[in-house]
Design an enzyme around this catalytic site. Sequence first.
Site, PDB file in Angstrom:
ATOM      1  N   SER A 153     138.976  44.611  44.323  1.00  0.00           N
ATOM      2  CA  SER A 153     138.826  43.118  44.495  1.00  0.00           C
ATOM      3  C   SER A 153     139.386  42.426  43.232  1.00  0.00           C
ATOM      4  O   SER A 153     139.942  41.512  43.432  1.00  0.00           O
ATOM      5  CB  SER A 153     137.261  42.829  44.499  1.00  0.00           C
ATOM      6  OG  SER A 153     136.727  43.312  45.509  1.00  0.00           O
TER       7      SER A 153
ATOM      8  N   ASN B 274     141.259  48.011  56.565  1.00  0.00           N
ATOM      9  CA  ASN B 274     140.263  48.619  56.528  1.00  0.00           C
ATOM     10  C   ASN B 274     139.048  48.708  57.224  1.00  0.00           C
ATOM     11  O   ASN B 274     138.278  49.965  57.668  1.00  0.00           O
ATOM     12  CB  ASN B 274     139.113  48.175  55.099  1.00  0.00           C
ATOM     13  CG  ASN B 274     139.047  46.484  55.154  1.00  0.00           C
ATOM     14  OD1 ASN B 274     140.177  45.750  55.448  1.00  0.00           O
ATOM     15  ND2 ASN B 274     137.674  46.119  55.184  1.00  0.00           N
TER      16      ASN B 274
ATOM     17  N   SER C 148     142.178  50.950  44.497  1.00  0.00           N
ATOM     18  CA  SER C 148     140.789  51.306  44.010  1.00  0.00           C
ATOM     19  C   SER C 148     140.252  52.620  44.189  1.00  0.00           C
ATOM     20  O   SER C 148     140.619  53.218  45.088  1.00  0.00           O
ATOM     21  CB  SER C 148     139.874  50.256  45.041  1.00  0.00           C
ATOM     22  OG  SER C 148     138.551  50.654  44.441  1.00  0.00           O
TER      23      SER C 148
ATOM     24  N   HIS D 225     137.467  54.158  44.329  1.00  0.00           N
ATOM     25  CA  HIS D 225     136.507  54.715  45.019  1.00  0.00           C
ATOM     26  C   HIS D 225     136.869  55.040  46.578  1.00  0.00           C
ATOM     27  O   HIS D 225     135.873  55.405  47.397  1.00  0.00           O
ATOM     28  CB  HIS D 225     134.935  54.024  44.850  1.00  0.00           C
ATOM     29  CG  HIS D 225     135.188  52.760  45.445  1.00  0.00           C
ATOM     30  ND1 HIS D 225     134.350  52.715  46.680  1.00  0.00           N
ATOM     31  CD2 HIS D 225     135.615  51.545  45.246  1.00  0.00           C
ATOM     32  CE1 HIS D 225     134.650  51.315  47.087  1.00  0.00           C
ATOM     33  NE2 HIS D 225     135.243  50.598  46.233  1.00  0.00           N
TER      34      HIS D 225
ATOM     35  N   THR E 108     137.061  46.301  26.685  1.00  0.00           N
ATOM     36  CA  THR E 108     137.299  47.617  26.460  1.00  0.00           C
ATOM     37  C   THR E 108     137.351  48.498  27.615  1.00  0.00           C
ATOM     38  O   THR E 108     136.883  48.525  28.338  1.00  0.00           O
ATOM     39  CB  THR E 108     136.115  48.059  25.475  1.00  0.00           C
ATOM     40  OG1 THR E 108     135.752  47.332  24.443  1.00  0.00           O
ATOM     41  CG2 THR E 108     136.049  49.600  24.999  1.00  0.00           C
TER      42      THR E 108
ATOM     43  N   CYS F  17     131.510  45.026  53.691  1.00  0.00           N
ATOM     44  CA  CYS F  17     131.393  43.536  53.084  1.00  0.00           C
ATOM     45  C   CYS F  17     130.890  42.736  54.226  1.00  0.00           C
ATOM     46  O   CYS F  17     130.207  41.600  53.736  1.00  0.00           O
ATOM     47  CB  CYS F  17     132.628  43.072  52.889  1.00  0.00           C
ATOM     48  SG  CYS F  17     133.445  44.670  52.064  1.00  0.00           S
TER      49      CYS F  17
HETATM   50  C1  LIG Z   1     137.389  48.182  49.493  1.00  0.00           C
HETATM   51  C2  LIG Z   1     138.745  47.366  49.436  1.00  0.00           C
HETATM   52  C3  LIG Z   1     138.832  46.467  48.713  1.00  0.00           C
HETATM   53  C4  LIG Z   1     137.883  46.231  47.436  1.00  0.00           C
HETATM   54  O1  LIG Z   1     137.877  46.937  46.544  1.00  0.00           O
HETATM   55  P1  LIG Z   1     136.667  47.121  45.606  1.00  0.00           P
HETATM   56  O2  LIG Z   1     137.047  48.291  44.704  1.00  0.00           O
HETATM   57  O3  LIG Z   1     135.390  47.804  46.357  1.00  0.00           O
HETATM   58  O4  LIG Z   1     136.482  46.002  44.829  1.00  0.00           O
HETATM   59  C5  LIG Z   1     139.783  45.605  48.815  1.00  0.00           C
HETATM   60  N1  LIG Z   1     140.813  45.935  49.918  1.00  0.00           N
HETATM   61  C6  LIG Z   1     140.462  46.496  50.878  1.00  0.00           C
HETATM   62  C7  LIG Z   1     141.604  46.954  51.848  1.00  0.00           C
HETATM   63  C8  LIG Z   1     139.381  47.508  50.622  1.00  0.00           C
HETATM   64  O5  LIG Z   1     139.185  48.666  51.706  1.00  0.00           O
END
Ligand SMILES: *Cc1c(COP(=O)(O)O)cnc(C)c1O
Length: 395
Positions: free
Chosen positions: A71, A151, A199, A201, A237, A324
């Site tokens: 994000s 997503n 990202s 995760h 940091t 989301c």
């Molecule tokens: C999960 C996701 C995000 C947001 O990433 P975060 O690390 O959770 O803020 C943005 N774009 C797409 C396509 C995602 O799948």
Amino acid sequence: MFVYADNAATTKMRPSALEAYVKTAETFFGNPSSLHTAGQRAQEELTRCREEVAAVLGCTPREILFTSGGSESDNQAILSAARAGARKGKKKIVSTAIEHHAVLHTLKKLEGEGFNVVLLPVGTDGIVRTEDAEREIDENCCLVSVMLANNEIGTIQPVEEIGAICRGRGVPFHTDAVQAVGHLPVDVKKLNCDYLALSAHKFGGPRGVGALYVRTGAPIYNLIEGGAQERGKRAGTENLPAIAAMTAALREAVSDLPAYMERVSALRDELIANLKRIPHCALNGDPVKRLCGNVSFCFEGIEGESLLLLLDEKGICASSGSACTSGSLDPSHVLLAIGRVHDVAHGSLRLTLGEDTTEEEIRYLSEEVPKVVEYLRNMSPVWRDLKEGKRQYIL
Ligand SMILES: *Cc1c(COP(=O)(O)O)cnc(C)c1O
């Protein structure tokens, strides 16, 4: 049986990433900005991580900013190009109707500031047409933003082609590659992008850490002011344990990408073939140009929410679309964009497979999902009307 089939929402951390997290927190505990030995050792580790992430994406370490995740990276990329564009009187932004909310809501805010935002449609296959992009991208544009992989429905967009159009016309190009990195080959040079968001995760790293590729020379606007971290472009940091864990996860994710993609897409195709036998259902998105782990369906005559609750009782973690949007009653903007009507869009199910998904889990999903769909349909007045011909089937 317990089946985690929501890897597009988040992934379980890889053991290698967890290990890197703990080891880094223990070993490199200094502040990378400190001049003493502990600080310098942390600084060296940070440099090593930046070099490794840059090598995977095909850019220089100076072009990588570490952020708090997808994000933030999306926000910073979009606002950077928009602020620079506004200074030159360029206030047109081209994006797509199926972007993540991190992109769409940022664009909405810019619209409120007088930017002209054009959202390209997608076909019923969930893919943007390059010709549509070509028609809209002109000298008034300060930014084009097109995600690499969606997503919700997993479709892979023609980012390389759209990036080439942008490059040819001198328009900055951002791609949200959050779902793509670690799941398909991603090379910033090949994609012709100026900004790319990722990202940790989503590929077995921890939450709250990500990166933004910013091509040398592309404008950068700071979201967070403070210290001189990240070459003065992102204060705070550095979260070194998380950055090291992300780097370890990325290393492992890309170490044998072709084998991972082949194995998981075979499981995906098996699951799709099995679920397709359910009457009056439809696969969402192109069957081939999609992420190797994405299975997304709409089932007529049911509510996605009830489906999720019943699946959860059977140990299956799934999603109706994006994590989301759940909690809101509006149907997914992505499903509406591919032409699903409201009622059908409400009956959606997203199963996203991952690194650990097994053949046995696919069999379990293939048995349980049809049972739950049938159970819900038998209780549904809408389904009865459909069966009795008082209503027309859409799917
Ligand atoms: C999960 C996701 C995000 C947001 O990433 P975060 O690390 O959770 O803020 C943005 N774009 C797409 C396509 C995602 O799948």
